[in-house]
Design a protein around this motif. Structure first.
Motif, PDB file in Angstrom:
ATOM      1  N   ARG A   5      26.580 -20.037  98.560  1.00  0.00           N
ATOM      2  CA  ARG A   5      25.920 -19.578  97.345  1.00  0.00           C
ATOM      3  C   ARG A   5      26.685 -18.407  96.746  1.00  0.00           C
ATOM      4  O   ARG A   5      27.216 -17.558  97.477  1.00  0.00           O
ATOM      5  N   ALA A   6      26.695 -18.347  95.420  1.00  0.00           N
ATOM      6  CA  ALA A   6      27.258 -17.200  94.733  1.00  0.00           C
ATOM      7  C   ALA A   6      26.239 -16.066  94.732  1.00  0.00           C
ATOM      8  O   ALA A   6      25.106 -16.219  95.179  1.00  0.00           O
ATOM      9  N   SER A   7      26.661 -14.897  94.215  1.00  0.00           N
ATOM     10  CA  SER A   7      25.749 -13.755  94.207  1.00  0.00           C
ATOM     11  C   SER A   7      24.599 -13.964  93.234  1.00  0.00           C
ATOM     12  O   SER A   7      23.514 -13.420  93.422  1.00  0.00           O
ATOM     13  N   ALA A   8      24.838 -14.736  92.156  1.00  0.00           N
ATOM     14  CA  ALA A   8      23.759 -15.027  91.204  1.00  0.00           C
ATOM     15  C   ALA A   8      22.839 -16.092  91.781  1.00  0.00           C
ATOM     16  O   ALA A   8      23.292 -17.068  92.374  1.00  0.00           O
ATOM     17  N   GLY A   9      21.546 -15.895  91.600  1.00  0.00           N
ATOM     18  CA  GLY A   9      20.581 -16.842  92.126  1.00  0.00           C
ATOM     19  C   GLY A   9      20.452 -18.081  91.261  1.00  0.00           C
ATOM     20  O   GLY A   9      20.929 -18.131  90.124  1.00  0.00           O
ATOM     21  N   ILE A  10      19.799 -19.096  91.797  1.00  0.00           N
ATOM     22  CA  ILE A  10      19.498 -20.311  91.042  1.00  0.00           C
ATOM     23  C   ILE A  10      18.424 -19.982  90.004  1.00  0.00           C
ATOM     24  O   ILE A  10      17.464 -19.260  90.284  1.00  0.00           O
ATOM     25  N   THR A  11      18.571 -20.513  88.807  1.00  0.00           N
ATOM     26  CA  THR A  11      17.610 -20.257  87.738  1.00  0.00           C
ATOM     27  C   THR A  11      16.233 -20.767  88.146  1.00  0.00           C
ATOM     28  O   THR A  11      16.089 -21.923  88.539  1.00  0.00           O
ATOM     29  N   SER A  12      15.231 -19.915  88.037  1.00  0.00           N
ATOM     30  CA  SER A  12      13.893 -20.279  88.513  1.00  0.00           C
ATOM     31  C   SER A  12      13.065 -20.998  87.457  1.00  0.00           C
ATOM     32  O   SER A  12      12.145 -21.747  87.798  1.00  0.00           O
ATOM     33  N   SER A  13      13.348 -20.758  86.180  1.00  0.00           N
ATOM     34  CA  SER A  13      12.566 -21.419  85.136  1.00  0.00           C
ATOM     35  C   SER A  13      13.446 -21.655  83.911  1.00  0.00           C
ATOM     36  O   SER A  13      14.419 -20.939  83.682  1.00  0.00           O
ATOM     37  N   TRP A  14      13.049 -22.661  83.145  1.00  0.00           N
ATOM     38  CA  TRP A  14      13.802 -23.044  81.946  1.00  0.00           C
ATOM     39  C   TRP A  14      12.854 -23.032  80.763  1.00  0.00           C
ATOM     40  O   TRP A  14      11.761 -23.591  80.821  1.00  0.00           O
ATOM     41  N   GLU A  15      13.260 -22.416  79.670  1.00  0.00           N
ATOM     42  CA  GLU A  15      12.351 -22.169  78.557  1.00  0.00           C
ATOM     43  C   GLU A  15      12.262 -23.333  77.572  1.00  0.00           C
ATOM     44  O   GLU A  15      11.253 -23.485  76.889  1.00  0.00           O
ATOM     45  N   HIS A  16      13.300 -24.159  77.493  1.00  0.00           N
ATOM     46  CA  HIS A  16      13.405 -25.056  76.342  1.00  0.00           C
ATOM     47  C   HIS A  16      13.115 -26.515  76.664  1.00  0.00           C
ATOM     48  O   HIS A  16      13.300 -27.385  75.818  1.00  0.00           O
ATOM     49  N   PHE A  17      12.675 -26.788  77.876  1.00  0.00           N
ATOM     50  CA  PHE A  17      12.102 -28.081  78.252  1.00  0.00           C
ATOM     51  C   PHE A  17      11.278 -27.850  79.509  1.00  0.00           C
ATOM     52  O   PHE A  17      11.401 -26.813  80.166  1.00  0.00           O
ATOM     53  N   ASP A  18      10.423 -28.796  79.827  1.00  0.00           N
ATOM     54  CA  ASP A  18       9.645 -28.699  81.061  1.00  0.00           C
ATOM     55  C   ASP A  18      10.504 -29.158  82.224  1.00  0.00           C
ATOM     56  O   ASP A  18      11.194 -30.185  82.137  1.00  0.00           O
ATOM     57  N   PHE A  19      10.441 -28.411  83.323  1.00  0.00           N
ATOM     58  CA  PHE A  19      11.240 -28.756  84.500  1.00  0.00           C
ATOM     59  C   PHE A  19      10.402 -28.574  85.752  1.00  0.00           C
ATOM     60  O   PHE A  19       9.686 -27.583  85.892  1.00  0.00           O
TER      61      PHE A  19
END
Length: 273
Positions: A5-19
Motif C-alpha cells: 500500500r502507498a501512504s495515501a489511503g483508499i478512497t472511502s466515499s465517492w460523491e458523484h455516483f453511488d458506490f
C-alpha cells in the motif's frame, strides 16, 4: 498475505455516483435519473480513479456498473460538459478527451471482471462504458446509440473504434459508429453487442456477479488480462505469453484446491490465489 500500500489511503466515499461493496461485488450506480444519468466532468474523473483503485482495495472481485431510473447513461451532459467545452482552449480540450479515454483504458486494464447492467439507454459515452465492460446484461428496454457523429464529432471516441470492431466486426462497427442509429436490445444481442437480454436485470446481474465473486478469481482476472494484452499480438507471442502464465497458475492455491477437491469428490473452495 502481504499487501503493498502507498501512504495515501483508499478512497472511502465517492460523491458523484453511488458506490457500495458487498460479498466481493463492487457496484457503481449512476444517480442522475432526471437526466438519464448524463455524465459530468466529476463523474468521469471519479469513475477513472475508482476503477484504478478497485484492484487494490482487497474487498472486491467484480465490478457492476448500472444506472438509476430509466437510463443506463445518456453520455456527456449537454449543459454541464458540451457547453463548457465550447469555451475551452485546445490544450484544455485535449486534457478532457484524454480523461474520458482514461476511463475506458482503466476498465479494460482493471483485472476485475466488469459487468454493465444496462437498464435503459446507453448513448454516447454511456455506450462506450458498456462496450468497455466484460459482460453486457441488457433489460428488454435497453438500447445503444453511438451518436458522436450526430453532434458533429468523430464516431471514433474513447476507444470505440478499437473495441467495437473486435466485438461486432468491422462492417457492423462502421455502420454503428458512422450513422449513430439506435440499436435495440434484440439487435444488440443478434450482432454480439449484448452478452444476454434478460427479463429480470437485477436478479440476473446478481447471479452473474455472485458467480464471478465466488469463483476462481485469479483465473478470471488472468483471463481478462490476457484477452486484453493479446488483441494486438502475433500468434507466437500470444502462445508464449499463455504458456508462461499457465505454468505460473499451475502453482496457484486455486489449482491445488481444484485437484484436492476432485480427488475427494467435493466442490472446490476457491481462494482467489
Amino acid at each position: 498475505m502481504m499487501v503493498f500500500r502507498a501512504s495515501a489511503g483508499i478512497t472511502s466515499s465517492w460523491e458523484h455516483f453511488d458506490f457500495s461493496v458487498a460479498d466481493g461485488v463492487a457496484t457503481v450506480t449512476f444517480c442522475r435519473p432526471e437526466k438519464l444519468n448524463a455524465l459530468t466532468f466529476d463523474v468521469y474523473a471519479d469513475l477513472r480513479d475508482l476503477v484504478a483503485e478497485l484492484p487494490h482495495r482487497g474487498d472486491a472481485r467484480v465490478l457492476v456498473i448500472t444506472g438509476e431510473g430509466r437510463g443506463f447513461c445518456s453520455g456527456g451532459d449537454v449543459e454541464e460538459i458540451i457547453g463548457e467545452l465550447r469555451g475551452m482552449e485546445p490544450a484544455q480540450l485535449l486534457e478532457f478527451t484524454r480523461m474520458t479515454g482514461a476511463v475506458v483504458k482503466a476498465l479494460r486494464e482493471c483485472p476485475l471482471p466488469v459487468i454493465a447492467a444496462v437498464n435503459g439507454i446507453a448513448a454516447g459515452a454511456g455506450s462506450v462504458i458498456a462496450l468497455a465492460s466484460d459482460f453486457r446484461l441488457l433489460a428488454a428496454s435497453a438500447s445503444f446509440a453511438f451518436l458522436f457523429t450526430k453532434v458533429g464529432l468523430a464516431g471514433a471516441d474513447m476507444g470505440s473504434a478499437y473495441l467495437l470492431p473486435r466485438l461486432v466486426g468491422f462492417g457492423r462497427a462502421t455502420e454503428l459508429l458512422m450513422l449513430g442509429d439506435k440499436v435495440d436490445a434484440a439487435t444488440a444481442l443478434s450482432i454480439g453487442l449484448a452478452t444476454k437480454v434478460v427479463d429480470d436485470l437485477p436478479a440476473e446481474t446478481t447471479a452473474l456477479a455472485t458467480r464471478l465473486a465466488s469463483g476462481p478469481a485469479l483465473a478470471y482476472s488472468t483471463t481478462k488480462v490476457l484477452l486484453t494484452r493479446e488483441l494486438d499480438m502475433a500468434l507466437g507471442s500470444a502462445i508464449e505469453l499463455e504458456a508462461i502464465t499457465q505454468a505460473l497458475l499451475m502453482k496457484s492455491e486455486d489449482h491445488a484446491e481444484f485437484y484436492a477437491a476432485w480427488t475427494t469428490g467435493r466442490e472446490p473452495q476457491w481462494k482467489g490465489r
